[in-house]
Design a protein around this motif. Structure first.
Motif, mmCIF file in Angstrom:
data_model
loop_
_atom_site.group_PDB
_atom_site.id
_atom_site.type_symbol
_atom_site.label_atom_id
_atom_site.label_comp_id
_atom_site.label_asym_id
_atom_site.label_seq_id
_atom_site.Cartn_x
_atom_site.Cartn_y
_atom_site.Cartn_z
ATOM 1 N N UNK A 1 -59.051 -63.613 -43.564
ATOM 2 C CA UNK A 1 -58.229 -62.838 -44.326
ATOM 3 C C UNK A 1 -58.797 -62.791 -45.471
ATOM 4 N N UNK A 2 -59.212 -63.697 -46.179
ATOM 5 C CA UNK A 2 -59.736 -63.347 -47.707
ATOM 6 C C UNK A 2 -60.939 -62.315 -47.649
ATOM 7 N N UNK A 3 -61.818 -62.357 -46.468
ATOM 8 C CA UNK A 3 -63.039 -61.693 -46.466
ATOM 9 C C UNK A 3 -62.574 -60.150 -45.986
ATOM 10 N N UNK A 4 -61.347 -59.921 -46.072
ATOM 11 C CA UNK A 4 -61.006 -58.595 -45.643
ATOM 12 C C UNK A 4 -60.529 -58.368 -44.400
ATOM 13 N N UNK A 5 -60.602 -58.930 -43.447
ATOM 14 C CA UNK A 5 -60.224 -58.589 -41.990
ATOM 15 C C UNK A 5 -58.744 -58.467 -41.936
ATOM 16 N N UNK A 6 -58.102 -57.429 -41.329
ATOM 17 C CA UNK A 6 -56.670 -57.357 -41.136
ATOM 18 C C UNK A 6 -55.950 -58.483 -39.999
ATOM 19 N N UNK A 7 -55.004 -58.639 -40.059
ATOM 20 C CA UNK A 7 -54.242 -59.704 -39.081
ATOM 21 C C UNK A 7 -54.572 -59.165 -37.709
ATOM 22 N N UNK A 8 -54.191 -57.983 -37.439
ATOM 23 C CA UNK A 8 -54.313 -57.400 -35.833
ATOM 24 C C UNK A 8 -55.848 -57.649 -35.356
ATOM 25 N N UNK A 9 -56.789 -57.564 -36.118
ATOM 26 C CA UNK A 9 -58.231 -57.794 -35.849
ATOM 27 C C UNK A 9 -58.415 -59.323 -35.527
ATOM 28 N N UNK A 10 -57.615 -60.163 -36.331
ATOM 29 C CA UNK A 10 -57.996 -61.460 -36.279
ATOM 30 C C UNK A 10 -57.354 -62.013 -35.113
ATOM 31 N N UNK A 11 -56.159 -61.165 -34.595
ATOM 32 C CA UNK A 11 -55.565 -61.715 -33.417
ATOM 33 C C UNK A 11 -56.391 -61.090 -32.297
ATOM 34 N N UNK A 12 -56.719 -59.979 -32.169
ATOM 35 C CA UNK A 12 -57.745 -59.634 -31.179
ATOM 36 C C UNK A 12 -58.901 -60.734 -31.067
ATOM 37 N N UNK A 13 -59.354 -61.049 -32.093
ATOM 38 C CA UNK A 13 -60.676 -61.914 -31.894
ATOM 39 C C UNK A 13 -60.234 -63.503 -31.428
ATOM 40 N N UNK A 14 -58.863 -63.867 -31.740
ATOM 41 C CA UNK A 14 -58.485 -64.944 -31.276
ATOM 42 C C UNK A 14 -58.218 -64.869 -29.670
ATOM 43 N N UNK A 15 -57.614 -63.730 -29.224
ATOM 44 C CA UNK A 15 -57.336 -63.588 -27.881
ATOM 45 C C UNK A 15 -58.454 -63.314 -27.122
ATOM 46 N N UNK A 16 -59.179 -62.559 -27.371
ATOM 47 C CA UNK A 16 -60.350 -62.243 -26.793
ATOM 48 C C UNK A 16 -61.407 -63.659 -26.523
ATOM 49 N N UNK A 17 -61.494 -64.503 -27.514
ATOM 50 C CA UNK A 17 -62.167 -65.604 -27.508
ATOM 51 C C UNK A 17 -61.425 -66.627 -26.640
ATOM 52 N N UNK A 18 -60.183 -66.810 -26.637
ATOM 53 C CA UNK A 18 -59.547 -67.622 -26.013
ATOM 54 C C UNK A 18 -59.644 -67.314 -24.399
ATOM 55 N N UNK A 19 -59.566 -66.207 -24.158
ATOM 56 C CA UNK A 19 -59.648 -65.761 -22.566
ATOM 57 C C UNK A 19 -61.141 -65.727 -22.160
ATOM 58 N N UNK A 20 -61.775 -65.243 -22.724
ATOM 59 C CA UNK A 20 -63.456 -64.967 -22.101
ATOM 60 C C UNK A 20 -64.405 -65.926 -22.683
ATOM 61 N N UNK A 21 -64.263 -66.705 -23.611
ATOM 62 C CA UNK A 21 -65.665 -67.366 -24.109
ATOM 63 C C UNK A 21 -65.386 -68.681 -23.969
ATOM 64 N N UNK A 22 -66.209 -69.428 -23.170
ATOM 65 C CA UNK A 22 -66.033 -70.800 -23.199
ATOM 66 C C UNK A 22 -67.558 -71.333 -22.777
ATOM 67 N N UNK A 23 -68.548 -71.093 -23.471
ATOM 68 C CA UNK A 23 -69.857 -71.613 -22.955
ATOM 69 C C UNK A 23 -70.751 -71.878 -24.282
ATOM 70 N N UNK A 24 -71.701 -72.417 -24.374
ATOM 71 C CA UNK A 24 -72.534 -72.772 -25.484
ATOM 72 C C UNK A 24 -72.759 -74.398 -25.618
ATOM 73 N N UNK A 25 -73.676 -74.798 -26.558
ATOM 74 C CA UNK A 25 -73.714 -76.238 -27.008
ATOM 75 C C UNK A 25 -72.665 -76.624 -28.054
#
Length: 203
Positions: free
Chosen positions: A66-90
């Protein structure tokens, strides 16, 4: 959602639960019996170290974006996309890399919004998903089958307690020292947690 959960639970209510065999339990589950086991105490320490290293910075990623300038809708999309599709890595290694990048972004100046989004997905969703599965699988392995409910609940309580305490500390550190110092310290903590966990945990 409530209706869906009800329908998914019906097979267990109407069928499976009635076919379970009744067994005698010679062992009486108790907290004292759980805490007497060195493997459980070691597991609680591992859980505390891992949760501290993994989750202490997660609560501050949203405010930083938020302080870096991203709007709340973009942050919501980031969280939703990550929670649904990303689950790999160390988990801890990826956490370290992402937090170092956040520290650089907070210290050296603004990063492109697309890069911040990728880092946010990697740090909050990918690491959390992988770490959650790995940590809770260990909780199940360390739980005594004779009192698995008691043991597993102790592990969950340690997870929740450290998460809450770490969140309070994280907000104070970020407030007084700034995002750059906070994310750098969190990255160092995640890096140091790897050999520490290896030393504590059993093979």
């Amino acid at each position: 959602m409530a209706g869906l959960l009800f329908l998914l639970g019906l097979p267990f209510l109407l069928g499976i639960a009635h076919r379970l065999p009744e067994e005698t339990r010679p062992h009486i589950p108790s907290l004292a019996a759980a805490l007497r086991r060195s493997s459980l105490r070691r597991g609680l320490l591992v859980a505390a170290v891992y949760v501290t290293a993994q989750k202490i910075a997660l609560g501050m990623i949203g405010p930083f974006l938020v302080d870096a300038g991203l709007d709340l809708s973009t942050i919501g999309l980031v969280n939703g996309f990550g929670s649904l599709f990303v689950g790999f890595g160390l988990a801890l290694a990826l956490q370290s890399v992402c937090l170092i990048c956040f520290a650089a972004a907070a210290t050296m100046g603004p990063f492109p919004a697309s890069l911040l989004m990728i880092l946010a997905i990697g740090s909050s969703s990918a690491v959390l998903a992988l770490g959650f599965v790995a940590l809770y699988a260990q909780f199940m392995r360390w739980s005594d089958p004779r009192q698995a409910g008691v043991d597993f609940t102790l592990f969950q309580c340690m997870d929740a307690l450290v998460s809450m305490a770490g969140g309070v500390v994280a907000r104070q550190v970020a407030h007084f020292l700034g995002y750059g110092v906070f994310f750098a310290c969190a990255a160092a903590l995640a890096t140091l947690a790897m050999p520490l966990m290896a030393a504590i945990a059993d093979r």
